[in-house]
Design a protein around this motif. Structure first.
Motif, PDB file in Angstrom:
ATOM      1  N   HIS A  23     -26.860 -21.992  -3.308  1.00 14.61           N
ATOM      2  CA  HIS A  23     -27.933 -22.506  -4.161  1.00 14.61           C
ATOM      3  C   HIS A  23     -27.806 -24.011  -4.345  1.00 14.61           C
ATOM      4  N   ALA A  24     -26.592 -24.480  -4.640  1.00 12.56           N
ATOM      5  CA  ALA A  24     -26.391 -25.919  -4.841  1.00 12.56           C
ATOM      6  C   ALA A  24     -26.718 -26.702  -3.576  1.00 12.56           C
ATOM      7  N   ARG A  25     -26.405 -26.120  -2.401  1.00 10.54           N
ATOM      8  CA  ARG A  25     -26.726 -26.796  -1.139  1.00 10.54           C
ATOM      9  C   ARG A  25     -28.240 -26.932  -0.956  1.00 10.54           C
ATOM     10  N   THR A  26     -28.999 -25.916  -1.355  1.00 12.61           N
ATOM     11  CA  THR A  26     -30.462 -26.045  -1.223  1.00 12.61           C
ATOM     12  C   THR A  26     -30.986 -27.168  -2.102  1.00 12.61           C
ATOM     13  N   ARG A  27     -30.405 -27.334  -3.287  1.00 18.57           N
ATOM     14  CA  ARG A  27     -30.842 -28.418  -4.169  1.00 18.57           C
ATOM     15  C   ARG A  27     -30.438 -29.775  -3.594  1.00 18.57           C
ATOM     16  N   ALA A  28     -29.249 -29.838  -2.992  1.00 19.78           N
ATOM     17  CA  ALA A  28     -28.799 -31.091  -2.378  1.00 19.78           C
ATOM     18  C   ALA A  28     -29.693 -31.460  -1.196  1.00 19.78           C
ATOM     19  N   LEU A  29     -30.102 -30.465  -0.411  1.00 20.16           N
ATOM     20  CA  LEU A  29     -30.993 -30.743   0.724  1.00 20.16           C
ATOM     21  C   LEU A  29     -32.319 -31.320   0.248  1.00 20.16           C
ATOM     22  N   SER A  30     -32.834 -30.801  -0.866  1.00 18.97           N
ATOM     23  CA  SER A  30     -34.091 -31.331  -1.405  1.00 18.97           C
ATOM     24  C   SER A  30     -33.924 -32.787  -1.827  1.00 18.97           C
ATOM     25  N   ARG A  31     -32.789 -33.094  -2.449  1.00 19.93           N
ATOM     26  CA  ARG A  31     -32.547 -34.481  -2.858  1.00 19.93           C
ATOM     27  C   ARG A  31     -32.396 -35.394  -1.642  1.00 19.93           C
ATOM     28  N   ASN A  32     -31.678 -34.908  -0.627  1.00 13.65           N
ATOM     29  CA  ASN A  32     -31.481 -35.716   0.576  1.00 13.65           C
ATOM     30  C   ASN A  32     -32.792 -35.920   1.328  1.00 13.65           C
ATOM     31  N   ALA A  33     -33.629 -34.879   1.368  1.00 13.66           N
ATOM     32  CA  ALA A  33     -34.924 -35.002   2.038  1.00 13.66           C
ATOM     33  C   ALA A  33     -35.797 -36.025   1.322  1.00 13.66           C
TER      34      ALA A  33
END
Length: 328
Positions: free
Chosen positions: A214-224
């Motif tokens: 879950h945390a990785r999906t949130r990090a991907l959104s921030r990185n995108a």
């Protein structure tokens, strides 16, 4: 076509069969569709013919063949095959379009994806002993049954009708989230393990894998966002097997929730979340552009899928009463 839309399509097929005099039954309020089981085929399967056979006074396979003809004429349906005693297997047109529709539905509903009205108006009475595990299981069931429109009343009186095997040690030593997981993840007839394994930040810990995914999906959104693009459901390019597997698990989430509510099994939801997390972790590395690669429509679609997986994980943990941190 999303699972919800396909469920409505199946009900419309039943209604047409009734209107044309081919079946004499009351049209049910809900048709469960899920990925096919062993011996099945296509994208989704439904056992509604087995459900309707007795009231229709016809063999399940004959009911399935009647519905097969109506479903085969539906826009968006590529093929319909009857297998076994009467399972209806449905192949949809355009895998990419189906994936985009499912992703869009999850993003629209967010952490409430999979909530429904299967138990609308139903009151579930839980009578439990004075035991911490029974209390935690009952608390999770209040949320899970509520997600399907039902209501749970919990009381401490005899005769008890919910008595999961108690923990041997005090789970409070693990902290609230790990303690709840330790008590909810095992089946009710299994004794929970109260060990420090539930606290380790490693792949061997199922709760860590869920929260990390879950945390990785949130990090991907921030990185995108830093790269200047946002999620947009669509064609993800080459549909790798891992992506297809994740999509199947996300599509199955409403059925898992409905079953956990009906059978009073929060452990089945916990195990499903582990499977979703493992499938998501296999896909997340291909979400963002690599090197000098520019963000494309496929990257936006994969980001949308990642966010959808994150919503399912966060929503499932919330029903178990466990936090889903944004950073880990």
């Amino acid at each position: 076509m999303t699972p919800v839309e396909l469920s409505r399509t199946v009900l419309r097929a039943v209604r047409r069969a009734v209107d044309e005099g081919e079946l004499s039954v009351a049209v049910p309020q809900r048709a469960v569709v899920a990925p096919p089981g062993p011996g099945g085929c296509g994208d989704y399967a439904t056992s509604i013919a087995l459900q309707l056979a007795r009231p229709a006074g016809q063999p399940p396979r004959r009911v399935a063949e009647i519905l097969q003809q109506h479903l085969a004429r539906t826009d968006g349906v590529a093929d319909v095959v009857v297998t076994g005693p009467g399972f209806i297997n449905i192949s949809l047109q355009g895998a990419a379009a189906s994936a985009a529709a499912l992703t869009r539905e999850i993003l629209r509903e967010g952490t409430a994806y999979g909530h429904g009205d299967a138990l609308a108006g139903e009151v579930v009475e839980l009578r439990i002993p004075y035991d911490i595990r029974a209390e935690v299981v009952a608390d999770a069931l209040v949320r899970i049954v509520g997600s399907q429109g039902g209501r749970v009343e919990v009381g401490h009186r005899e005769p008890v009708n919910l008595r999961p095997v108690p923990a041997s040690d005090d789970p409070a030593l693990l902290g609230p989230d790990a303690a709840r997981w330790a008590l909810l993840h095992p089946a009710a007839h299994d004794r929970p393990r109260i060990t420090a394994d539930h606290l380790v930040q490693r792949e061997s810990n199922p709760l860590f894998r869920i929260r990390y995914a879950h945390a990785r999906t949130r990090a991907l959104s921030r990185n995108a966002a830093d790269l200047g693009f946002t999620p947009e459901p669509g064609d993800m390019g080459d549909m790798e097997e891992g992506v297809s597997g994740l999509l199947s698990l996300l599509a199955d989430h409403p059925r898992v929730l409905a079953r956990a509510a009906a059978q009073r099994t929060p452990d089945s939801l916990a195990r499903h979340l582990v499977t979703v997390a493992d499938a998501a972790l296999a896909v997340l590395p291909v979400v963002l552009p690599r090197g000098d690669e520019k963000p494309s429509a496929a990257h936006r679609a994969r980001l949308a899928l990642a966010e959808a997986a994150g919503a399912v994980l966060a929503g499932g943990l919330s029903l178990l009463g466990i936090d889903a941190p944004q950073h880990l």
